[in-house]
Design a protein around this motif. Structure first.
Motif, PDB file in Angstrom:
ATOM      1  N   ARG A 208      14.521  24.510   3.831  1.00  0.00           N
ATOM      2  CA  ARG A 208      14.672  24.915   5.040  1.00  0.00           C
ATOM      3  C   ARG A 208      15.191  25.682   5.917  1.00  0.00           C
ATOM      4  NH1 ARG A 208      12.154  21.050   9.538  1.00  0.00           N
ATOM      5  NH2 ARG A 208      10.600  20.903   8.205  1.00  0.00           N
ATOM      6  N   VAL A 209      16.768  25.892   5.418  1.00  0.00           N
ATOM      7  CA  VAL A 209      17.238  27.013   5.852  1.00  0.00           C
ATOM      8  C   VAL A 209      16.472  28.136   6.020  1.00  0.00           C
ATOM      9  CG1 VAL A 209      19.698  29.100   5.343  1.00  0.00           C
ATOM     10  CG2 VAL A 209      19.443  25.601   5.907  1.00  0.00           C
ATOM     11  N   VAL A 210      15.904  28.532   4.094  1.00  0.00           N
ATOM     12  CA  VAL A 210      14.581  29.898   4.661  1.00  0.00           C
ATOM     13  C   VAL A 210      13.567  29.863   4.770  1.00  0.00           C
ATOM     14  CG1 VAL A 210      13.787  30.551   2.532  1.00  0.00           C
ATOM     15  CG2 VAL A 210      15.905  29.707   1.807  1.00  0.00           C
ATOM     16  N   ASP A 211      13.559  28.860   4.996  1.00  0.00           N
ATOM     17  CA  ASP A 211      12.078  28.871   6.424  1.00  0.00           C
ATOM     18  C   ASP A 211      12.522  29.113   7.790  1.00  0.00           C
ATOM     19  OD1 ASP A 211      10.072  28.214   4.220  1.00  0.00           O
ATOM     20  OD2 ASP A 211      10.314  26.290   5.011  1.00  0.00           O
ATOM     21  N   GLN A 212      13.522  28.384   8.117  1.00  0.00           N
ATOM     22  CA  GLN A 212      14.076  28.837   9.680  1.00  0.00           C
ATOM     23  C   GLN A 212      14.632  29.983  10.047  1.00  0.00           C
ATOM     24  OE1 GLN A 212      12.912  26.775  12.155  1.00  0.00           O
ATOM     25  NE2 GLN A 212      11.658  26.086  11.137  1.00  0.00           N
ATOM     26  N   GLY A 213      15.213  30.664   8.816  1.00  0.00           N
ATOM     27  CA  GLY A 213      16.466  32.095   9.039  1.00  0.00           C
ATOM     28  C   GLY A 213      17.632  31.576   9.144  1.00  0.00           C
ATOM     29  N   SER A 214      18.181  30.752   9.465  1.00  0.00           N
ATOM     30  CA  SER A 214      19.504  30.629   9.656  1.00  0.00           C
ATOM     31  C   SER A 214      20.090  29.033   9.421  1.00  0.00           C
ATOM     32  CB  SER A 214      19.616  30.732  10.952  1.00  0.00           C
ATOM     33  OG  SER A 214      19.718  29.876  12.283  1.00  0.00           O
ATOM     34  N   PHE A 215      20.850  28.921   9.038  1.00  0.00           N
ATOM     35  CA  PHE A 215      21.705  27.098   8.526  1.00  0.00           C
ATOM     36  C   PHE A 215      21.337  26.084  10.341  1.00  0.00           C
ATOM     37  CE2 PHE A 215      23.956  29.382   5.948  1.00  0.00           C
ATOM     38  CZ  PHE A 215      24.141  28.853   5.015  1.00  0.00           C
ATOM     39  N   ARG A 216      21.410  26.918  11.959  1.00  0.00           N
ATOM     40  CA  ARG A 216      21.126  26.431  12.526  1.00  0.00           C
ATOM     41  C   ARG A 216      20.315  25.944  13.285  1.00  0.00           C
ATOM     42  NH1 ARG A 216      25.158  25.716  16.794  1.00  0.00           N
ATOM     43  NH2 ARG A 216      26.614  26.766  15.786  1.00  0.00           N
ATOM     44  N   ALA A 217      19.224  27.404  13.093  1.00  0.00           N
ATOM     45  CA  ALA A 217      18.070  26.401  13.014  1.00  0.00           C
ATOM     46  C   ALA A 217      17.278  25.854  12.194  1.00  0.00           C
ATOM     47  CB  ALA A 217      16.481  28.130  12.574  1.00  0.00           C
ATOM     48  N   ALA A 218      17.714  25.919  10.772  1.00  0.00           N
ATOM     49  CA  ALA A 218      17.480  24.856   9.882  1.00  0.00           C
ATOM     50  C   ALA A 218      18.180  23.574  10.324  1.00  0.00           C
ATOM     51  CB  ALA A 218      17.753  25.442   8.940  1.00  0.00           C
ATOM     52  N   ALA A 219      19.558  23.039  11.109  1.00  0.00           N
ATOM     53  CA  ALA A 219      20.107  21.976  11.516  1.00  0.00           C
ATOM     54  C   ALA A 219      19.304  22.050  12.741  1.00  0.00           C
ATOM     55  CB  ALA A 219      21.289  22.241  11.942  1.00  0.00           C
ATOM     56  N   LYS A 220      18.655  22.628  13.851  1.00  0.00           N
ATOM     57  CA  LYS A 220      17.422  21.887  14.738  1.00  0.00           C
ATOM     58  C   LYS A 220      16.499  21.599  15.128  1.00  0.00           C
ATOM     59  CE  LYS A 220      16.525  23.577  19.102  1.00  0.00           C
ATOM     60  NZ  LYS A 220      16.263  25.130  20.665  1.00  0.00           N
ATOM     61  N   ALA A 221      15.653  22.071  13.648  1.00  0.00           N
ATOM     62  CA  ALA A 221      15.079  21.679  12.844  1.00  0.00           C
ATOM     63  C   ALA A 221      14.860  19.863  11.999  1.00  0.00           C
ATOM     64  CB  ALA A 221      14.226  22.386  11.659  1.00  0.00           C
ATOM     65  N   LEU A 222      16.064  20.629  11.513  1.00  0.00           N
ATOM     66  CA  LEU A 222      16.077  19.173  10.832  1.00  0.00           C
ATOM     67  C   LEU A 222      16.084  17.396  11.932  1.00  0.00           C
ATOM     68  CD1 LEU A 222      17.327  20.432   7.193  1.00  0.00           C
ATOM     69  CD2 LEU A 222      15.448  18.857   7.911  1.00  0.00           C
ATOM     70  N   GLY A 223      17.113  18.111  12.777  1.00  0.00           N
ATOM     71  CA  GLY A 223      17.848  17.246  13.798  1.00  0.00           C
ATOM     72  C   GLY A 223      19.487  16.680  13.135  1.00  0.00           C
ATOM     73  N   VAL A 224      20.327  17.276  12.670  1.00  0.00           N
ATOM     74  CA  VAL A 224      21.605  17.547  11.510  1.00  0.00           C
ATOM     75  C   VAL A 224      22.432  18.148  12.525  1.00  0.00           C
ATOM     76  CG1 VAL A 224      20.772  15.936  10.024  1.00  0.00           C
ATOM     77  CG2 VAL A 224      21.400  18.633   9.528  1.00  0.00           C
ATOM     78  N   ALA A 225      23.480  17.951  11.794  1.00  0.00           N
ATOM     79  CA  ALA A 225      24.505  18.501  12.683  1.00  0.00           C
ATOM     80  C   ALA A 225      24.374  20.102  11.593  1.00  0.00           C
ATOM     81  CB  ALA A 225      26.366  18.204  12.359  1.00  0.00           C
ATOM     82  N   PRO A 226      24.983  21.582  12.113  1.00  0.00           N
ATOM     83  CA  PRO A 226      25.601  22.970  11.180  1.00  0.00           C
ATOM     84  C   PRO A 226      25.977  22.650  10.435  1.00  0.00           C
ATOM     85  CG  PRO A 226      24.632  23.638  14.124  1.00  0.00           C
ATOM     86  CD  PRO A 226      24.898  22.068  13.523  1.00  0.00           C
ATOM     87  N   SER A 227      27.362  21.628  10.266  1.00  0.00           N
ATOM     88  CA  SER A 227      28.133  22.092   9.710  1.00  0.00           C
ATOM     89  C   SER A 227      27.529  21.286   8.174  1.00  0.00           C
ATOM     90  CB  SER A 227      29.036  21.355  10.514  1.00  0.00           C
ATOM     91  OG  SER A 227      29.113  20.162  10.212  1.00  0.00           O
ATOM     92  N   ARG A 228      26.238  19.673   8.391  1.00  0.00           N
ATOM     93  CA  ARG A 228      26.149  18.876   7.746  1.00  0.00           C
ATOM     94  C   ARG A 228      25.128  20.431   6.486  1.00  0.00           C
ATOM     95  NH1 ARG A 228      22.026  13.587   7.502  1.00  0.00           N
ATOM     96  NH2 ARG A 228      21.591  13.852   5.400  1.00  0.00           N
ATOM     97  N   VAL A 229      24.482  20.817   7.903  1.00  0.00           N
ATOM     98  CA  VAL A 229      23.579  21.569   6.169  1.00  0.00           C
ATOM     99  C   VAL A 229      23.814  23.407   5.775  1.00  0.00           C
ATOM    100  CG1 VAL A 229      21.799  23.255   6.953  1.00  0.00           C
ATOM    101  CG2 VAL A 229      21.587  21.528   7.680  1.00  0.00           C
ATOM    102  N   SER A 230      25.261  23.255   5.790  1.00  0.00           N
ATOM    103  CA  SER A 230      25.897  24.597   5.154  1.00  0.00           C
ATOM    104  C   SER A 230      26.267  23.753   4.494  1.00  0.00           C
ATOM    105  CB  SER A 230      26.756  25.207   6.329  1.00  0.00           C
ATOM    106  OG  SER A 230      28.038  25.672   5.705  1.00  0.00           O
TER     107      SER A 230
END
Length: 298
Positions: free
Chosen positions: A6-28
């Motif tokens: 999802r990070v690759v699809d969205q292009g950033s950790f923040r965008a992936a976090a928003k799409a997944l509904g979680v905190a950016p820190s958790r994605v990273s």
């Protein structure tokens, strides 16, 4: 691995976090843990963007195949199973948070306890694809023919004014008498208010804009605070009237209702679950009063 994809699809950790509904820190942290587990660097990070390493590119190709197979399998199982399983992200206009539509969603959740729902309530129009939603509930009239859609019903609207404000003004005999009144405007709607009279007469009122907001709940609040006339969804108008804070203006005149639609991609990741959800909402609307008024057979 799914979060990495999802990070690759969205292009950033923040965008992936928003799409997944979680905190950016958790994605990273999740991607870093995956890299530590594999012993390779998957993503090169800079302050502005991310880039795939050679290893990341190899893994991403395999992961996307895995996710497609998993989603296909879940769709097949849901088609056969009496108990659907999965997750749906849904955006809904904020003003419908206490509406009969939300009640129907609660009933769907109780009926299908193994379906996880993530609901985003906002009066801002949410992007179905870029924001990572499976279904958008939209109020208005659709202009995007690229998506699948189903009409759930219509939301009646009412012209109201703060009761104390109305007491300071001569009683209007015609909608045009409201031209010199103060108005509380909704930013995402035309400045003009159009009404149809009982005899077919049409009226268009501009009025004096005193305050503009981008939230229907704020529209309700400021109307109750006697800052002027406004147009509200029926359930909010009825609430204010019952509490004695709002008075209806020209109840014999009709405002065009808002269409309520479910919209989803034509290549939905969770096709069977999405259709189950939308059909449930459409069916539920038959048995409900305002703000959802059913439109035709479902």
């Amino acid at each position: 691995m799914a979060i990495f994809a999802r990070v690759v699809d969205q292009g950033s950790f923040r965008a992936a976090a928003k799409a997944l509904g979680v905190a950016p820190s958790r994605v990273s942290e999740t991607v870093s843990e995956l890299e530590d587990f594999l012993g390779v660097t998957l993503l090169y990070r800079t302050t502005r963007k991310i880039a795939l390493s050679n290893e990341g590119r190899m893994l991403y190709a395999r992961v996307t195949d895995m996710l497609r197979s998993a989603e296909s399998g879940l769709n097949d199982l849901n088609a056969l199973s009496l108990e659907p399983v999965g997750a749906l992200r849904v955006s809904i206009p904020a003003f419908m948070s206490s509406s009969t539509l939300s009640t129907a969603i609660a009933e769907f959740s109780c009926l299908h306890p193994q379906v996880a729902l993530s609901l985003a309530f906002s009066d801002q129009r949410m992007d179905l694809i870029n924001d990572g939603f499976d279904v958008n509930i939209r109020a208005g009239w659709l202009d995007d023919s690229a998506m699948m859609s189903r009409k759930l019903g219509e939301s009646a609207r009412a012209l109201v004014v703060g009761s104390d404000y109305a007491a300071t003004r001569p009683a209007p005999a015609h909608p045009c008498d409201l031209e010199d009144w103060d108005w509380v405007r909704y930013r995402h709607r035309s400045d003009y208010t159009r009404l149809s009279g009982p005899g077919g007469e049409e009226a268009k009122v501009l009025g004096q804009t005193r305050l503009e907001v981008d939230s229907v709940d704020a529209l309700y609040h400021f109307a109750c605070k006697n800052l002027g006339a406004t147009v509200l969804p029926e359930h909010l108008a009825a609430r204010g009237e019952a509490e004695g804070k709002l008075s209806r203006l020209f109840p014999d005149w009709r405002l065009k209702p808002l269409g309520i639609f479910a919209v989803w991609p034509d290549t939905s990741r969770r096709e069977n679950l999405t259709l189950l959800f939308v059909r449930f909402l459409a069916k539920s609307s038959i048995h409900r009063t305002v703000p959802i008024v059913p439109f035709g057979p479902v």
